[in-house]
Design a protein around this motif. Structure first.
Motif, PDB file in Angstrom:
ATOM      1  N   PRO A 194      26.365  49.570  29.227  1.00  0.00           N
ATOM      2  CA  PRO A 194      27.622  48.897  30.213  1.00  0.00           C
ATOM      3  C   PRO A 194      28.144  47.566  29.661  1.00  0.00           C
ATOM      4  O   PRO A 194      27.312  46.982  29.094  1.00  0.00           O
ATOM      5  CB  PRO A 194      26.880  48.715  31.712  1.00  0.00           C
ATOM      6  N   MET A 195      29.696  47.306  29.894  1.00  0.00           N
ATOM      7  CA  MET A 195      30.207  46.280  29.204  1.00  0.00           C
ATOM      8  C   MET A 195      29.553  44.931  29.783  1.00  0.00           C
ATOM      9  O   MET A 195      29.678  43.910  29.214  1.00  0.00           O
ATOM     10  CB  MET A 195      31.793  46.285  29.473  1.00  0.00           C
ATOM     11  N   GLU A 196      29.176  45.008  30.945  1.00  0.00           N
ATOM     12  CA  GLU A 196      28.432  43.692  31.422  1.00  0.00           C
ATOM     13  C   GLU A 196      26.990  43.966  31.273  1.00  0.00           C
ATOM     14  O   GLU A 196      26.356  44.976  31.417  1.00  0.00           O
ATOM     15  CB  GLU A 196      28.628  43.572  32.800  1.00  0.00           C
TER      16      GLU A 196
ATOM     17  N   GLY B  96      43.544  52.490  35.678  1.00  0.00           N
ATOM     18  CA  GLY B  96      42.964  51.977  34.318  1.00  0.00           C
ATOM     19  C   GLY B  96      41.955  51.110  34.234  1.00  0.00           C
ATOM     20  O   GLY B  96      41.731  50.387  33.017  1.00  0.00           O
ATOM     21  N   LEU B  97      40.958  51.056  35.346  1.00  0.00           N
ATOM     22  CA  LEU B  97      39.649  50.242  35.349  1.00  0.00           C
ATOM     23  C   LEU B  97      38.932  51.106  36.203  1.00  0.00           C
ATOM     24  O   LEU B  97      39.324  51.688  37.348  1.00  0.00           O
ATOM     25  CB  LEU B  97      39.919  49.031  35.852  1.00  0.00           C
ATOM     26  N   GLN B  98      37.403  50.945  36.081  1.00  0.00           N
ATOM     27  CA  GLN B  98      36.311  51.410  37.081  1.00  0.00           C
ATOM     28  C   GLN B  98      35.661  50.243  37.344  1.00  0.00           C
ATOM     29  O   GLN B  98      35.917  49.606  38.274  1.00  0.00           O
ATOM     30  CB  GLN B  98      35.709  52.463  36.437  1.00  0.00           C
ATOM     31  N   CYS B  99      34.550  49.721  36.501  1.00  0.00           N
ATOM     32  CA  CYS B  99      34.000  48.803  36.932  1.00  0.00           C
ATOM     33  C   CYS B  99      34.557  47.294  36.871  1.00  0.00           C
ATOM     34  O   CYS B  99      34.598  46.380  37.306  1.00  0.00           O
ATOM     35  CB  CYS B  99      32.623  48.574  35.746  1.00  0.00           C
ATOM     36  N   GLY B 100      35.735  47.313  36.011  1.00  0.00           N
ATOM     37  CA  GLY B 100      36.717  46.028  35.765  1.00  0.00           C
ATOM     38  C   GLY B 100      36.019  44.894  34.733  1.00  0.00           C
ATOM     39  O   GLY B 100      36.914  44.059  34.989  1.00  0.00           O
ATOM     40  N   PHE B 101      35.015  45.403  34.157  1.00  0.00           N
ATOM     41  CA  PHE B 101      34.429  44.053  33.402  1.00  0.00           C
ATOM     42  C   PHE B 101      35.271  44.020  32.106  1.00  0.00           C
ATOM     43  O   PHE B 101      35.618  42.969  31.835  1.00  0.00           O
ATOM     44  CB  PHE B 101      33.084  44.589  33.010  1.00  0.00           C
ATOM     45  N   CYS B 102      36.041  45.010  31.630  1.00  0.00           N
ATOM     46  CA  CYS B 102      36.616  44.910  30.194  1.00  0.00           C
ATOM     47  C   CYS B 102      38.148  44.525  30.743  1.00  0.00           C
ATOM     48  O   CYS B 102      38.941  44.134  29.697  1.00  0.00           O
ATOM     49  CB  CYS B 102      36.379  46.150  29.598  1.00  0.00           C
ATOM     50  N   THR B 103      38.360  44.829  31.846  1.00  0.00           N
ATOM     51  CA  THR B 103      39.819  44.711  32.346  1.00  0.00           C
ATOM     52  C   THR B 103      40.487  43.533  32.074  1.00  0.00           C
ATOM     53  O   THR B 103      41.738  43.663  31.479  1.00  0.00           O
ATOM     54  CB  THR B 103      40.142  44.991  33.718  1.00  0.00           C
ATOM     55  N   PRO B 104      40.059  42.256  32.323  1.00  0.00           N
ATOM     56  CA  PRO B 104      40.652  40.994  32.010  1.00  0.00           C
ATOM     57  C   PRO B 104      41.066  40.912  30.631  1.00  0.00           C
ATOM     58  O   PRO B 104      42.372  40.748  30.097  1.00  0.00           O
ATOM     59  CB  PRO B 104      39.967  39.797  32.321  1.00  0.00           C
ATOM     60  N   LEU B 133      36.586  47.182  23.929  1.00  0.00           N
ATOM     61  CA  LEU B 133      35.890  48.343  24.216  1.00  0.00           C
ATOM     62  C   LEU B 133      35.736  48.461  26.061  1.00  0.00           C
ATOM     63  O   LEU B 133      35.594  47.368  26.598  1.00  0.00           O
ATOM     64  CB  LEU B 133      34.142  48.158  23.606  1.00  0.00           C
ATOM     65  N   CYS B 134      35.788  49.715  25.942  1.00  0.00           N
ATOM     66  CA  CYS B 134      35.508  49.929  27.700  1.00  0.00           C
ATOM     67  C   CYS B 134      34.535  51.185  27.564  1.00  0.00           C
ATOM     68  O   CYS B 134      34.621  52.084  26.841  1.00  0.00           O
ATOM     69  CB  CYS B 134      36.970  50.507  28.160  1.00  0.00           C
ATOM     70  N   ARG B 135      33.469  51.050  28.573  1.00  0.00           N
ATOM     71  CA  ARG B 135      32.704  52.096  28.336  1.00  0.00           C
ATOM     72  C   ARG B 135      32.643  52.856  29.945  1.00  0.00           C
ATOM     73  O   ARG B 135      32.045  53.916  29.934  1.00  0.00           O
ATOM     74  CB  ARG B 135      31.285  51.116  28.640  1.00  0.00           C
ATOM     75  N   CYS B 136      33.760  52.777  30.613  1.00  0.00           N
ATOM     76  CA  CYS B 136      33.697  53.384  31.983  1.00  0.00           C
ATOM     77  C   CYS B 136      34.983  54.406  31.640  1.00  0.00           C
ATOM     78  O   CYS B 136      34.736  55.622  32.343  1.00  0.00           O
ATOM     79  CB  CYS B 136      33.999  52.437  33.265  1.00  0.00           C
ATOM     80  N   THR B 137      36.053  54.052  31.390  1.00  0.00           N
ATOM     81  CA  THR B 137      37.256  54.780  31.572  1.00  0.00           C
ATOM     82  C   THR B 137      37.452  55.907  30.583  1.00  0.00           C
ATOM     83  O   THR B 137      38.542  56.705  30.859  1.00  0.00           O
ATOM     84  CB  THR B 137      38.627  54.161  31.678  1.00  0.00           C
ATOM     85  N   GLY B 138      36.895  56.011  29.542  1.00  0.00           N
ATOM     86  CA  GLY B 138      37.323  56.781  28.203  1.00  0.00           C
ATOM     87  C   GLY B 138      38.635  56.449  27.920  1.00  0.00           C
ATOM     88  O   GLY B 138      39.134  57.417  27.141  1.00  0.00           O
TER      89      GLY B 138
END
Ligand code: FES
Ligand code: FES
Lengths: 786, 155
Positions: A194-196, B96-104, B133-138
């Motif tokens: 997970p990214m976090e 364009g986001l799921q968990c939102g951690f990569c988003t900023p 890198l984003c692990r959620c959205t593909g």
């Protein structure tokens, strides 16, 4: 009113995330907070002779340095899923290992300091005298005579031997088979990423002995339960667990890890709030991994492509110690799915769970089901190859027919459950059509003449979602130690605003939106008037959390059931206020009225206000529209679909390029198609990652060679083209919403589709199988061998 | 050994005395409390920490605070001014986001990409975001969001 369920509504949770306002764990800052860093074992198997912390303790800014010996009053972590066959040999981590480590990355000492920089500096000053021991990292080798023994209570390093199906019937089917295929398969170890990363913060109130603990958690109630009742031995009421904004989990944030009770205990020891945030390098060593199976697959079939039996033997690597639900993954969630989408008359599966000197292995997106699907979908392609039939045709011939549902797979491998509903062929046909399958076969033949290598792979997967009926998962041979129901509370406030509290946990899935959609649909209120609260044990009912694609199919059904009772009460109250009989009240679009008189309606907001004020209620009615539901599903749900992957392999380098990817999924009814599609995109790319780029590698000394993001290759945006998607809809009869669940389908389906495509591209060169990840080097080597 | 640095972040000038080894990302998060910029790795791989340094996207875990002395920094918190930036709007609309951690970081990198190439093809977006890198959205809806934002920004 237009239907709200089924609409692609923008997510309610997004504004805080796109502006940087969301508070993830590492964003939590408490007054007087101190920072924790953990010293981890550089050896995969070693005894700790002594630890000298004096130099570290003397560094200015260091508040305390601790080792395992300081925490002998805290119990080892529990293993909550001792799946059938687990003997009395459960070994789990302690908060810090006091005597011996069994994998690189195990925590042995920790520093609490004024800043994270000082804490890290102090780690370098701790001196450990190690006695290295012999190491084994391969699950099969670990069971062989002469292998290093990791735990005294586990001879030959075996955690458990588990089986399902009918060995004798399978034996007979193989004796009578027209075709027998044997294929060893490796399902490599993956790092969830997970990214976090994980983290934990804690504060402690003396005198009342109360902890508040923030955890990057997919299941805060479970973390609290395990930490209080099992690890500390204190009442649950003495701890509040909060899961803040969580940056993805993929399974890895379900579990009880040593750092959580450690951080809580440190808050008490140093008398200050403390925080620990894992670095990525720590995450790769100390957070759970997934998969890691060594399998021997045997298939019996007829010349017409009908599969008559499967025999599967698997060594499942569980790491140096057991994570929270580790034994359940390669057993219940693996063996029980081995019939896939097919009517296979006989199946037998035997699994050895094995200790090795590697990191813990537990559920990672799909958890057992991707491993099973890989076996089944490779089997279908191997049969196609052997019989000369088209892989699509082999699948068609073996599919379970629509009229066979509810379907019980052979030899009771599903332990009494039945597939709920399915109609597999339309999804396959639609996927082939979208992919232009027949046309591609022609192009492939043409391309081969020019020395170009094109291939197409299919995966007609099923999966098990909505885990799980308590009575099933709790059977003695399953070994799960608890129920798996979910809960929800719905309150319609005086102003008509609705608050839902749920035991499910949102870490990217969009619960705040999808649950609001269900409420809006049922009550006839605006989505904007619904707020969904979760992730804090203070104020939410107990729930088992979010994993196993269960939040929609279990958690949201609890919400739905609550809403039915709220509506019933609203109807009763409306009848009272409108002076009519209850059975004459119609509830439509948020209005309640007497049949035939919609002009004299009461809105649900008016009813909520009347219920809340409470001065004119029918005799015996309690004030407020408020209801709590606990939902235990009668069955799991079984989504399915077909994915098609088309690739081109570079004959010079072995590099694989994905030309086209088609996904047709059937996840039953859909609450928010945009969110479901997003879940599937992300799942597919993770599955493609396993097929092409990802793999955790330990060397023979147990050193993790893929210890940072530089070596462990998760997919980048350029890995694949846009996914072409469609869906069929076969609602499940299991729950009133008809929802099956969608969180893991993509990951389960994608991996075999890609591998089947690459093997297909090389089939005319005699290549029958390549183990993952299909890196250029491996693909090239396979081409050279044949 | 500590050094004084003056950095203008989202239009506000801050002077602090810091250790020379302090990373810019920690300066932003720990010194200024701007926690929108996230940390996802320790090998300059993930891009979660992407900010703009004098108008260019950088991985703030790979820059020392002392290197940013005298510079202008924009973080995710500084992107919207009273109204969401088209990229923020588009990430929301296109999921364009799921968990939102990569988003900023993803949004800051996309803003940089669009400033250099206001009209990118899908291919150019996918290549341009390789450092994030984003692990959620593909990535599928991230690409769609960047395309939608490019359209919005033309208007
Ligand atoms: S934190 Fe990963 S690149 Fe900066
Ligand atoms: S949205 Fe979760 S990592 Fe990108």
């Amino acid at each position: 009113m237009a239907k709200v369920i089924g609409q692609a509504i923008k997510r309610k949770e997004d504004p805080r995330l796109i502006t940087g306002e969301a508070k993830f764990l590492d964003d939590i800052q408490l007054p007087n907070m101190a920072y924790v860093a953990i010293l981890r074992s550089p050896y995969a198997h070693a005894r700790i002779k002594s630890i000298d912390t004096s130099k570290a303790a003397a560094l200015p800014g260091v508040i305390g340095v601790f080792t395992g010996k300081d925490f002998m009053d805290i119990n080892p972590l529990p293993c909550a899923w001792q799946a059938g066959g687990v003997k009395n040999n459960v070994n789990t981590p302690r908060v810090l290992e006091p005597e011996k480590v069994t994998f690189t990355g195990a925590g042995v000492a920790c520093v609490v300091a004024e800043s994270r920089y000082i804490a890290e500096d102090a780690l370098a000053l701790i001196e450990v005298d190690w006695e290295p021991l012999p190491v084994v990292v391969d699950a099969k080798k670990a069971t062989e005579p002469g292998a290093p023994q990791i735990h005294e209570n586990a001879p030959n390093n075996i955690v458990m031997e588990w089986e399902c199906g009918d060995a004798a019937a399978v034996e007979k089917a193989f004796a009578e088979a027209e075709i027998v295929i044997k294929q060893p398969l490796i399902n490599q170890r993956l790092i969830p990423t997970p990214m976090e990363t994980r983290g934990c913060a804690a504060m402690y109130l003396p005198y009342t002995d109360e902890y508040t603990v923030w955890i990057t958690s997919q299941a805060p109630h479970v973390h609290r339960l395990l930490m209080t009742a099992f690890v500390f031995g204190i009442p649950e009421t003495k701890m509040r667990v909060i899961s803040p904004q969580v940056g993805g989990g993929f399974g890895a944030k379900i579990f009880m890890y040593p750092e959580y009770p450690l951080v809580a205990a440190l808050a008490k020891k140093v008398g200050r709030p403390v925080k620990w945030q894992e670095t990525r390098s720590e995450n790769y060593r100390a957070t759970t991994h997934g998969r890691d199976h060594i399998t021997e697959l045997e298939v019996a079939a007829k010349k017409d492509g009908t599969v008559t039996a499967l025999r599967v033997h698997t060594y499942a690597n569980l790491g140096g110690v057991l994570s929270t639900v580790a034994p359940g993954i390669p057993t219940t969630l693996y063996g029980r799915l081995l019939s896939g989408a097919y009517h296979i008359p006989h199946i037998y599966c035997k699994v050895w769970g094995v200790y090795t000197n590697t990191g813990m292995v537990d559920a990672y997106r799909g958890a057992g089901r991707p491993e099973a699907t890989y076996v089944v979908e490779r089997a279908m392609d191997l049969v196609a190859r052997e019989t000369g039939l088209d892989p699509a045709e082999v699948r068609r011939r073996n599919f379970i027919r629509p009229e066979e549902f509810p379907y019980a797979p052979a030899d009771n491998i599903l332990a009494g459950l039945k597939y709920d509903s399915g109609n597999y062929e339309p999804a396959l046909n639609r996927a082939l059509e979208l992919a232009g399958y027949d046309e591609f076969r022609k192009q492939q033949a043409e391309a081969r003449k020019q020395g170009r290598l094109l291939g197409v792979g299919l995966s007609s997967y099923i999966e098990i979602c909505g885990i799980a009926p308590s009575a099933w998962i709790g059977l003695p041979n399953q070994g799960w130690g608890a129920g798996l129901w979910e809960s929800a509370n719905v309150r319609v406030h005086l102003t008509g605003k609705v608050v839902v509290t749920t035991g499910s946990q949102n870490h990217g899935q969009g619960h705040e939106t999808t649950i609001a959609q269900v409420v809006a649909e049922e009550l006839g209120v605006s989505v904007d008037d619904v707020i969904v609260q979760h992730s804090d044990t203070l104020g939410t009912p107990f729930g088992y959390g979010t994993y196993g694609s269960r939040s929609a199919a279990v958690g949201t059904v609890a919400v739905y059931n609550s809403l039915q009772r709220i509506k019933e009460k609203a109807r009763k109250l409306a009848a009272h206020l409108l002076e009519a009989a209850e059975e004459d009240i119609v509830y439509e679009d948020g209005k309640l009225f007497v049949k035939g008189s919609p002009d004299k309606a009461k809105t649900i907001q008016e009813i909520a206000a009347a219920a809340a004020i409470g001065y004119s209620l029918p005799k015996g009615m309690e004030p407020f529209l408020d209801d709590t539901a606990y939902y235990d599903p009668p069955n799991c749900t079984f989504p399915f679909g077909t994915h098609v992957c088309m690739v081109e392999v570079d004959p010079e380098t072995g590099a694989v390029q994905i030309l086209k990817y088609v996904a047709v999924d059937d996840v039953g009814n859909v609450i928010n198609p945009m969110i479901v599609d997003g879940q599937i995109h992300g799942g597919i790319v993770q599955g493609v990652g396993q097929a092409l780029t990802e793999g955790a590698i330990y060397d023979e000394n147990g050193q993790l060679l893929t210890g940072t993001m530089t070596e462990y290759a998760i997919p980048k945006a350029s890995l694949m083209p846009k996914i072409i998607q469609d869906r069929t809809v076969t609602p499940t009869p299991v729950n009133p919403l008809g929802i099956k669940g969608a969180g893991e389908a993509g990951t389960i389906a994608a991996t075999p589709a890609v591998v089947n495509a690459v093997v297909d591209a090389l089939s005319h060169l005699g290549v029958k199988h390549i183990d993952m990840p299909l890196t250029p080097q491996r693909v090239w080597a396979a081409m050279q061998r044949n | 050994m500590k050094r004084e640095v003056t950095i203008t972040v989202n239009g506000v000038t801050h002077t602090r005395t810091v250790e020379p080894r302090l990373l810019l990302v920690h300066f932003l998060r720990d010194e200024l409390g701007l926690t929108g910029t996230n940390i996802g790795c320790d090998s300059s791989q993930c891009g979660a920490c992407t900010v703009h340094l004098d108008g260019q996207a950088v991985k703030s875990c790979t820059v020392l605070a002392v290197q940013a002395d005298g510079c202008r920094v924009t973080t995710i918190e500084g992107l919207a001014n009273g109204k969401l930036h088209p990229l923020q709007q588009a990430f929301w609309e296109k999921h364009g986001l799921q968990c939102g951690f990569c988003t900023p970081g993803m949004i800051m990198a996309s803003a940089d990409l669009l400033s250099r190439n206001p009209n990118p093809t899908e291919e150019e977006i996918r290549r341009g975001l390789e450092g994030n890198l984003c692990r959620c959205t593909g990535y599928q809806n991230i690409v769609a969001a960047v395309q939608a934002a490019a359209e919005m920004m033309k208007k």
